[in-house]
Motif scaffolding. Structure first.
Motif, PDB file in Angstrom:
ATOM      1  N   ARG A 344       1.592  -0.914 -19.197  1.00  0.00           N
ATOM      2  CA  ARG A 344       2.626  -0.943 -20.231  1.00  0.00           C
ATOM      3  C   ARG A 344       3.648   0.158 -20.008  1.00  0.00           C
ATOM      4  NH1 ARG A 344      -1.570  -0.594 -25.047  1.00  0.00           N
ATOM      5  NH2 ARG A 344      -2.489   0.731 -23.427  1.00  0.00           N
ATOM      6  N   GLY A 345       3.351   1.046 -19.067  1.00  0.00           N
ATOM      7  CA  GLY A 345       4.257   2.148 -18.788  1.00  0.00           C
ATOM      8  C   GLY A 345       5.267   1.800 -17.712  1.00  0.00           C
ATOM      9  N   ALA A 346       5.937   2.835 -17.221  1.00  0.00           N
ATOM     10  CA  ALA A 346       6.958   2.644 -16.196  1.00  0.00           C
ATOM     11  C   ALA A 346       6.308   2.260 -14.870  1.00  0.00           C
ATOM     12  CB  ALA A 346       7.775   3.920 -16.034  1.00  0.00           C
ATOM     13  N   VAL A 347       6.815   1.211 -14.256  1.00  0.00           N
ATOM     14  CA  VAL A 347       6.352   0.794 -12.934  1.00  0.00           C
ATOM     15  C   VAL A 347       7.152   1.564 -11.889  1.00  0.00           C
ATOM     16  CG1 VAL A 347       6.153  -1.147 -11.333  1.00  0.00           C
ATOM     17  CG2 VAL A 347       5.723  -1.490 -13.776  1.00  0.00           C
ATOM     18  N   PRO A 348       6.499   2.167 -10.903  1.00  0.00           N
ATOM     19  CA  PRO A 348       7.254   2.883  -9.869  1.00  0.00           C
ATOM     20  C   PRO A 348       8.120   1.938  -9.051  1.00  0.00           C
ATOM     21  CG  PRO A 348       4.930   2.747  -9.286  1.00  0.00           C
ATOM     22  CD  PRO A 348       5.045   2.241 -10.688  1.00  0.00           C
ATOM     23  N   LYS A 349       9.082   2.503  -8.351  1.00  0.00           N
ATOM     24  CA  LYS A 349       9.986   1.691  -7.532  1.00  0.00           C
ATOM     25  C   LYS A 349       9.253   1.023  -6.374  1.00  0.00           C
ATOM     26  CE  LYS A 349      14.235   2.300  -7.211  1.00  0.00           C
ATOM     27  NZ  LYS A 349      15.438   1.511  -7.521  1.00  0.00           N
ATOM     28  N   PHE A 350       8.114   1.588  -5.960  1.00  0.00           N
ATOM     29  CA  PHE A 350       7.345   1.002  -4.863  1.00  0.00           C
ATOM     30  C   PHE A 350       5.864   0.990  -5.224  1.00  0.00           C
ATOM     31  CE2 PHE A 350       4.885   1.200  -0.914  1.00  0.00           C
ATOM     32  CZ  PHE A 350       5.408   0.109  -0.237  1.00  0.00           C
ATOM     33  N   VAL A 351       5.258  -0.190  -5.121  1.00  0.00           N
ATOM     34  CA  VAL A 351       3.812  -0.349  -5.301  1.00  0.00           C
ATOM     35  C   VAL A 351       3.254  -0.849  -3.975  1.00  0.00           C
ATOM     36  CG1 VAL A 351       1.973  -1.520  -6.554  1.00  0.00           C
ATOM     37  CG2 VAL A 351       4.086  -0.882  -7.750  1.00  0.00           C
ATOM     38  N   PRO A 352       2.394  -0.100  -3.307  1.00  0.00           N
ATOM     39  CA  PRO A 352       1.926  -0.505  -1.980  1.00  0.00           C
ATOM     40  C   PRO A 352       1.021  -1.730  -2.028  1.00  0.00           C
ATOM     41  CG  PRO A 352       0.783   1.471  -2.716  1.00  0.00           C
ATOM     42  CD  PRO A 352       1.853   1.201  -3.721  1.00  0.00           C
ATOM     43  N   SER A 353       0.767  -2.290  -0.863  1.00  0.00           N
ATOM     44  CA  SER A 353      -0.110  -3.455  -0.745  1.00  0.00           C
ATOM     45  C   SER A 353      -1.546  -3.091  -1.113  1.00  0.00           C
ATOM     46  CB  SER A 353      -0.066  -4.001   0.683  1.00  0.00           C
ATOM     47  OG  SER A 353       1.230  -4.463   1.005  1.00  0.00           O
ATOM     48  N   PHE A 354      -2.268  -4.090  -1.634  1.00  0.00           N
ATOM     49  CA  PHE A 354      -3.665  -3.929  -2.033  1.00  0.00           C
ATOM     50  C   PHE A 354      -3.827  -2.727  -2.967  1.00  0.00           C
ATOM     51  CE2 PHE A 354      -3.929  -6.674   1.610  1.00  0.00           C
ATOM     52  CZ  PHE A 354      -4.949  -7.547   1.289  1.00  0.00           C
ATOM     53  N   GLU A 394      -7.121  -9.165   5.767  1.00  0.00           N
ATOM     54  CA  GLU A 394      -7.937  -7.974   6.024  1.00  0.00           C
ATOM     55  C   GLU A 394      -7.207  -7.009   6.956  1.00  0.00           C
ATOM     56  OE1 GLU A 394     -12.397  -9.985   5.569  1.00  0.00           O
ATOM     57  OE2 GLU A 394     -11.428  -9.845   7.543  1.00  0.00           O
ATOM     58  N   HIS A 395      -6.538  -7.558   7.962  1.00  0.00           N
ATOM     59  CA  HIS A 395      -5.751  -6.718   8.871  1.00  0.00           C
ATOM     60  C   HIS A 395      -4.623  -6.016   8.115  1.00  0.00           C
ATOM     61  CE1 HIS A 395      -3.493  -5.559  12.505  1.00  0.00           C
ATOM     62  NE2 HIS A 395      -2.429  -5.942  11.820  1.00  0.00           N
ATOM     63  N   VAL A 396      -3.940  -6.761   7.252  1.00  0.00           N
ATOM     64  CA  VAL A 396      -2.835  -6.182   6.485  1.00  0.00           C
ATOM     65  C   VAL A 396      -3.335  -5.050   5.594  1.00  0.00           C
ATOM     66  CG1 VAL A 396      -1.156  -6.656   4.652  1.00  0.00           C
ATOM     67  CG2 VAL A 396      -1.400  -8.243   6.577  1.00  0.00           C
ATOM     68  N   ALA A 397      -4.494  -5.237   4.978  1.00  0.00           N
ATOM     69  CA  ALA A 397      -5.040  -4.197   4.102  1.00  0.00           C
ATOM     70  C   ALA A 397      -5.203  -2.876   4.851  1.00  0.00           C
ATOM     71  CB  ALA A 397      -6.372  -4.653   3.522  1.00  0.00           C
ATOM     72  N   GLN A 398      -5.586  -2.943   6.124  1.00  0.00           N
ATOM     73  CA  GLN A 398      -5.741  -1.727   6.917  1.00  0.00           C
ATOM     74  C   GLN A 398      -4.401  -1.208   7.422  1.00  0.00           C
ATOM     75  OE1 GLN A 398      -8.566  -2.610  10.027  1.00  0.00           O
ATOM     76  NE2 GLN A 398     -10.325  -2.440   8.652  1.00  0.00           N
ATOM     77  N   ALA A 399      -3.583  -2.112   7.980  1.00  0.00           N
ATOM     78  CA  ALA A 399      -2.311  -1.686   8.561  1.00  0.00           C
ATOM     79  C   ALA A 399      -1.365  -1.125   7.510  1.00  0.00           C
ATOM     80  CB  ALA A 399      -1.656  -2.862   9.288  1.00  0.00           C
ATOM     81  N   ALA A 400      -1.405  -1.693   6.311  1.00  0.00           N
ATOM     82  CA  ALA A 400      -0.492  -1.241   5.264  1.00  0.00           C
ATOM     83  C   ALA A 400      -0.778   0.191   4.839  1.00  0.00           C
ATOM     84  CB  ALA A 400      -0.578  -2.176   4.058  1.00  0.00           C
ATOM     85  N   ARG A 401      -2.023   0.632   4.943  1.00  0.00           N
ATOM     86  CA  ARG A 401      -2.326   2.011   4.556  1.00  0.00           C
ATOM     87  C   ARG A 401      -1.603   3.012   5.447  1.00  0.00           C
ATOM     88  NH1 ARG A 401      -5.776   2.784   0.036  1.00  0.00           N
ATOM     89  NH2 ARG A 401      -5.317   4.948   0.540  1.00  0.00           N
ATOM     90  N   THR A 402      -1.256   2.587   6.668  1.00  0.00           N
ATOM     91  CA  THR A 402      -0.478   3.449   7.565  1.00  0.00           C
ATOM     92  C   THR A 402       1.018   3.248   7.367  1.00  0.00           C
ATOM     93  OG1 THR A 402      -2.238   3.438   9.221  1.00  0.00           O
ATOM     94  CG2 THR A 402      -0.028   4.020   9.974  1.00  0.00           C
ATOM     95  N   ILE A 403       1.464   1.997   7.446  1.00  0.00           N
ATOM     96  CA  ILE A 403       2.903   1.725   7.387  1.00  0.00           C
ATOM     97  C   ILE A 403       3.470   2.036   6.008  1.00  0.00           C
ATOM     98  CG2 ILE A 403       4.613  -0.139   7.524  1.00  0.00           C
ATOM     99  CD1 ILE A 403       2.963  -1.353   9.771  1.00  0.00           C
ATOM    100  N   GLU A 404       2.681   1.812   4.963  1.00  0.00           N
ATOM    101  CA  GLU A 404       3.141   2.066   3.598  1.00  0.00           C
ATOM    102  C   GLU A 404       2.569   3.368   3.034  1.00  0.00           C
ATOM    103  OE1 GLU A 404       3.269  -2.699   2.360  1.00  0.00           O
ATOM    104  OE2 GLU A 404       1.881  -1.332   1.356  1.00  0.00           O
ATOM    105  N   SER A 405       2.175   4.271   3.899  1.00  0.00           N
ATOM    106  CA  SER A 405       1.470   5.476   3.443  1.00  0.00           C
ATOM    107  C   SER A 405       2.284   6.291   2.441  1.00  0.00           C
ATOM    108  CB  SER A 405       1.098   6.352   4.642  1.00  0.00           C
ATOM    109  OG  SER A 405       2.255   6.738   5.367  1.00  0.00           O
ATOM    110  N   ALA A 406       3.610   6.265   2.564  1.00  0.00           N
ATOM    111  CA  ALA A 406       4.442   7.029   1.630  1.00  0.00           C
ATOM    112  C   ALA A 406       4.286   6.538   0.199  1.00  0.00           C
ATOM    113  CB  ALA A 406       5.911   6.952   2.054  1.00  0.00           C
ATOM    114  N   GLY A 407       3.892   5.269   0.035  1.00  0.00           N
ATOM    115  CA  GLY A 407       3.732   4.723  -1.305  1.00  0.00           C
ATOM    116  C   GLY A 407       2.491   5.201  -2.026  1.00  0.00           C
ATOM    117  N   TRP A 408       1.564   5.831  -1.291  1.00  0.00           N
ATOM    118  CA  TRP A 408       0.338   6.331  -1.909  1.00  0.00           C
ATOM    119  C   TRP A 408       0.415   7.822  -2.230  1.00  0.00           C
ATOM    120  CZ3 TRP A 408      -3.398   3.181  -3.620  1.00  0.00           C
ATOM    121  CH2 TRP A 408      -3.443   1.887  -3.107  1.00  0.00           C
TER     122      TRP A 408
END
Length: 409
Positions: A344-354, A394-408
């Motif tokens: 119900r709060g503010a959604v950030p500009k970026f929400v990473p995968s998984f 499953e591959h995306v779940a792993q790869a996204a943690r690297t490519i989208e790391s700034a989102g975490w």
């Protein structure tokens, strides 16, 4: 001439939309980028060079012809939007801009030098192209750099493509209102129910096979409703909107592309957005597509801010993601693949995968749980989560943690 499509390193600038597909499978207007290559460049599409984890799935979806073993090749960037008939570059000629290679002609004898690794490696590709004469691409060949390029090209592409107006093979009930009927196409099996308004005064409208426009819905052209899609009672589809196949859409939608198999069944505004497959937007989900300052919008691609130079961008949402009731999405929001936004709060500009976003914060979403829900959702539309697609997720779940790391962070 044999035609091949290649994904280059620019596929990452189109994330999250290209996690599960080649760039050539993205939509603009009435169809996909690959369909425009077939229409305007050449129909003998005989190769797709893309990431290894995606290659077999994407090739099966787009369909490949048998290559002519003695014919030369034209390799076309999968990010190219082709809007006019063009003659492919001859062997030895490369169409380039400062940003990328758009197409290159290759002799049949050099076919074995073409592979996915070549096109995905900028340094190797640059070295290889030194043996080719560079030319600017002809008119009608455009490079897509970011998802918002497709969003902002959509209305013009709809106006260019929807030229079958005046053909009404579907069922149009008494009480439906067609303004400028010569610009409206209702295909075989499609239904337009009483009270619906199809307003083609400012652009054409195409209602594809077996689509249903329910009572009191309003469609403003240019607009495309894909096969077996359903427009709910009272919905408003404003100009520049494309629905891919098997979507269910209600509320107000403006200048937005639905890839296909997505749901926005309830009230809420969605504008200048791109929605991937198997997305579900909860009731009263609302996007902002214009800043209060009327300034240009900064979009967080893979969690890193990019100045778009655009004044209108809503949300870019990856496959299998969901929002809860009453979700408010900020201007230029990006949500990755298989993410859930229930806050119900503010959604950030970026929400990473998984990711799982609630009032308690952002946590990682269990991959096995995401796959179970994907199977259930797809079965409701008579589709199956195949083992290759499950492995890709499953591959995306792993790869996204690297490519989208700034989102975490």
């Amino acid at each position: 001439m044999n035609i091949g499509l290649f994904d280059d390193s620019g596929w990452q600038r189109l994330l999250p939309l290209t996690w599960l597909r080649s760039a050539c499978e993205l939509r603009c207007g009435c169809d996909r980028l690959v369909d425009k290559v077939r229409t305007h460049v050449g129909r003998n599409l005989a190769a797709l060079w893309t990431r290894p984890e995606l290659a077999h799935l994407a090739a099966a979806r787009i369909g490949l012809e048998s290559p002519d073993p003695v014919a030369d090749w034209c390799a076309v960037n999968a990010r190219v939007l082709v809007t006019a008939d063009v003659r492919p570059p001859p062997p030895g000629v490369a169409w380039r801009t400062p940003e990328a290679l758009l197409a290159v002609g290759v002799r049949a004898a050099d076919r074995e030098r073409l592979d996915a690794a070549l096109f995905l490696d900028d340094a190797r590709l640059e070295d290889w192209l030194r043996g080719y004469r560079t030319e600017l691409p002809p008119r009608g060949v455009h490079l897509i750099n970011h998802p918002w390029d497709l969003i902002h090209a959509n209305a013009h592409e709809l106006a260019r493509q929807c030229r079958e107006g005046g053909v009404r093979d579907g069922r149009i009930f008494t009480g439906a209102h067609l303004l400028h009927p010569g610009e409206i196409h209702v295909a075989t099996g499609a239904v337009v129910k009483p009270g619906a308004v199809l307003d083609a005064e400012l652009g054409p409208i195409h209602v594809a096979e077996d689509a249903v426009i329910q009572p009191n819905a309003v469609l403003e052209g240019p607009c495309y409703v894909g096969p077996r899609s359903l427009v709910r009672p009272g919905a408003v589809l404003r100009a520049g909107t494309s629905l891919g196949p098997v979507c269910r859409v209600g509320g107000e939608v403006a200048a937005t592309i639905f890839q296909g198999y997505a749901n926005k069944q309830h009230e809420g505004y969605l504008g200048h957005s791109y929605i991937a497959e198997w997305v579900n937007l909860g009731a009263a989900t609302v996007t902002s597509d214009l800043k209060n300052t009327y300034g240009t919008i900064r979009v967080y691609v893979n969690g890193v801010g990019v100045e778009s130079g655009r004044h209108f961008i809503g949300a870019i949402i990856g496959d299998h993601s969901k929002t809860g009731i009453g979700t408010l999405l900020p201007t230029g929001a990006v949500i990755g693949v298989a993410s859930n936004v229930f806050t119900r709060g503010a959604v950030p500009k970026f929400v990473p995968s998984f990711a799982w976003l609630t009032d308690d914060g952002l946590t990682a979403y269990r991959v096995d749980k995401a796959l179970d829900i994907a199977r259930t959702v797809m079965a409701r539309r008579e589709q199956e989560l195949s083992e290759p697609l499950a492995r890709l997720l499953e591959h995306v779940a792993q790869a996204a943690r690297t490519i989208e790391s700034a989102g975490w962070l």
